[in-house]
Design a protein around this motif. Structure first.
Motif, short mmCIF file in Angstrom:
data_model
loop_
_atom_site.label_atom_id
_atom_site.label_comp_id
_atom_site.label_asym_id
_atom_site.label_seq_id
_atom_site.Cartn_x
_atom_site.Cartn_y
_atom_site.Cartn_z
N LEU A 76 0.84 -1.21 0.00
CA LEU A 76 0.00 0.00 0.00
C LEU A 76 0.87 1.26 0.00
CD1 LEU A 76 -2.87 -0.99 2.47
CD2 LEU A 76 -3.03 -0.65 -0.01
N LEU A 77 1.97 1.24 0.73
CA LEU A 77 2.86 2.40 0.76
C LEU A 77 3.47 2.64 -0.62
CD1 LEU A 77 4.37 4.64 2.19
CD2 LEU A 77 6.07 2.94 2.94
N LEU A 78 3.90 1.56 -1.26
CA LEU A 78 4.45 1.72 -2.61
C LEU A 78 3.40 2.27 -3.57
CD1 LEU A 78 6.56 -1.56 -2.95
CD2 LEU A 78 7.43 0.79 -2.89
N GLY A 137 11.51 -9.02 -0.46
CA GLY A 137 12.21 -8.29 -1.51
C GLY A 137 11.66 -6.90 -1.77
N LEU A 138 11.04 -6.30 -0.73
CA LEU A 138 10.48 -4.95 -0.88
C LEU A 138 11.26 -3.89 -0.12
CD1 LEU A 138 6.65 -5.67 -0.59
CD2 LEU A 138 7.99 -5.27 -2.65
N GLY A 139 12.25 -4.32 0.67
CA GLY A 139 12.95 -3.36 1.53
C GLY A 139 13.64 -2.26 0.76
N LEU A 140 14.52 -2.63 -0.19
CA LEU A 140 15.26 -1.61 -0.94
C LEU A 140 14.36 -0.85 -1.91
CD1 LEU A 140 18.66 -3.39 -1.70
CD2 LEU A 140 18.11 -1.73 0.09
N SER A 141 13.32 -1.50 -2.43
CA SER A 141 12.40 -0.77 -3.31
C SER A 141 11.66 0.30 -2.53
CB SER A 141 11.42 -1.74 -3.96
OG SER A 141 10.59 -2.36 -2.99
N LEU A 142 11.33 0.02 -1.26
CA LEU A 142 10.71 1.06 -0.41
C LEU A 142 11.70 2.19 -0.13
CD1 LEU A 142 8.66 -1.07 2.13
CD2 LEU A 142 7.76 0.67 0.60
N VAL A 143 12.96 1.84 0.09
CA VAL A 143 13.98 2.87 0.30
C VAL A 143 14.05 3.81 -0.89
CG1 VAL A 143 16.47 3.26 0.51
CG2 VAL A 143 15.36 1.51 1.90
N ASP A 144 14.13 3.23 -2.08
CA ASP A 144 14.23 4.05 -3.29
C ASP A 144 12.97 4.90 -3.49
OD1 ASP A 144 15.56 4.68 -5.92
OD2 ASP A 144 13.73 3.77 -6.68
#
Length: 483
Positions: free
Chosen positions: A325-327, A449-456
């Motif tokens: 949802l955040l993405l 596998g969503l950690g770095l995509s959330l960072v970006d």
């Protein structure tokens, strides 16, 4: 009036109109100049003819005409049609020389009256004589002439020449001008049509390229947009070349956009597939333990174990859904909070928490030289804290025990460095993509596998950038945030 739709027709009509207008102007100017020249020459001839008549103002001056014979021409030969008239107090007579030069025709009394009105100013005037047509005449005083008698009589001598030759010459000139103008218009139309079609042929080739592209199906899927305007038609020094070059630029832009759309579609499909896979596992676990609890309702230990697993998987699924949802919100461009955030304090707290969670790692924090020099950035504190937590969690999970993790605070952000094995070579370019993981077996040890995509996504939403440099024993993730 019917409007010309094609550019060829408009250009040809314009060229023909210009030829017609220019020809009309030239013809009119030529006719006026010729009329002025011939009239001036005729006037000079009339003024010079006054000296060809015998007699003068002294006694005995005579036009040499016997009684009742009217006026006779003497001196140098005069051209046919020459007019001479004497308008005295008692005698008024005028004659026009005929073609055989030996006879003359008399001017009627009406004509004599008109001649009598010619001003005595030495200039040449236009008079229309009944029975003779238009004449250019001049009048002078001739007080010493005698007509039909030997007694000198005061009067006015009028002489002139017909203007019919001038009129005929001008009429012939105008006729030829009209004929040549019509011929020029026809030739201009034919030649213009051929030339314009030839010159517009490259433009038609450009249009053919555009038509070929318009017939392609660009609605979905991978599009191969290979149509281009030939290079010979892209010379920007010409108008057609500018159109061709602009169309090629547009086609290249469209091709890039279609490729980006196709990649986005593939990413969405992969995202949905990965999200479904990640959600399917906890859902299957919840369903299995639920069936276990239903099948053994009297077994307190089994029911307790089932409820614990359901709670654990529900929490895992809730975390995954919240990340998704955040993405989605960040992709939709929803604004984040913009409050001053003490980045130094946030990093100190995050590193302290990491030391507790992973005491087998070596955690280091590099602060500014001046302890009082805090680094403040505008942003959403909760989301920036999530960025720091995800980066430290990623370093903790994917490096072995004993790895040194260094967090360095900088003027425009921070960096996280570790001396672990680094990112796999096939993962470095896609490390910030969603569901990107180093293990291909999709086990849950490495997370979703969503950690770095959330960072970006969070850093980009703050107007910052994330950079990755990774090699065995030297991995750095650099986060830059606007101050």
């Amino acid at each position: 009036m019917k409007r010309f739709a094609s550019l060829t027709s408009r250009l040809v009509v314009t060229a023909v109109a210009l030829v017609a207008v220019v020809s009309l102007l030239i013809g009119t100017t030529t006719a006026l100049a010729m009329n002025s020249y011939l009239t001036s020459k005729l006037d000079s001839q009339i003024l010079n003819s006054l000296a060809t008549f015998d007699g003068g103002p002294g006694p005995g001056g005579s036009l040499g005409a016997p009684p009742g014979a009217g006026l006779r021409f003497q001196g140098r030969n005069q051209p046919p049609g020459t007019l001479i008239a004497f308008l005295g107090d008692k005698t008024q007579v005028g004659s026009v020389l005929t073609e055989d030069r030996n006879n003359s025709r008399q001017v009627s009394s009406t004509g004599l009256d008109l001649l009598g009105k010619v001003p005595l100013d030495g200039a040449v005037h236009e008079v229309h004589l009944p029975g003779f047509g238009a004449y250019r005449v001049t009048a002078v005083r001739a007080d010493g002439l005698s007509v039909n008698t030997n007694v000198p009589e005061p009067g006015i001598l009028v002489t002139g020449l017909p203007s019919s030759d001038v009129d005929d010459t001008l009429a012939s000139l105008i006729w030829w001008e009209v004929l040549l103008t019509l011929l020029g218009v026809v030739v201009a139309a034919g030649v213009g049509l051929v030339v314009v079609r030839r010159q517009l042929r490259p433009l038609r080739e450009v249009a053919d390229t555009a038509h070929a592209v318009s017939e392609l199906d660009l609605s979905a899927g991978e599009i191969e947009l290979g149509e281009r305007v030939p290079e010979r038609l892209t010379d920007e020094r010409t108008e057609v070349g500018q159109v061709g070059a602009a169309l090629n630029t547009l086609l290249a832009h469209v091709e890039t956009s279609l490729e980006a759309r196709h990649r986005s579609e593939l990413q969405v499909r992969q995202f949905v597939a990965d999200a479904s896979h990640e959600l399917r596992t906890p859902l299957a676990t919840i369903a299995g333990y639920t069936e276990l609890a239903r099948g053994r309702p009297d077994d307190v230990d089994a029911v307790s174990l089932a409820l614990g697993k359901v709670d654990e998987e529900s929490a895992r699924m809730t975390s995954l859904v919240e990340d998704l949802l955040l993405l989605a919100r960040l992709d939709a461009g929803r604004p984040l909070e913009r409050e001053p955030v003490d980045l130094t304090r946030m990093l100190v707290e995050a590193v302290s928490d990491a030391r507790v969670l992973a005491p087998d790692h070596h955690w280091r924090l590099e602060l500014p030289e001046d302890p009082d020099d805090a680094v403040d950035v505008p942003g959403d504190e909760q989301r920036l804290h999530q960025v720091v937590t995800n980066l430290l969690t990623n370093a903790r999970k994917h490096t072995p025990a004993g790895t040194t993790v260094t967090v360095a605070i900088q003027a425009d952000g921070f960096s996280v460095h570790d001396d672990g094995p680094g990112f796999p070579a096939d993962l470095r370019d896609t490390a910030f993509e969603r569901f990107a993981r180093g293990d291909a077996s999709r086990n849950r040890e490495g997370g979703a596998g969503l950690g770095l995509s959330l960072v970006d996504a969070i850093v980009t939403a703050h107007g910052g950038t994330v950079l990755l440099a990774s090699a065995p024993g030297d991995t750095t993730i650099r986060v830059a945030l606007p101050r």
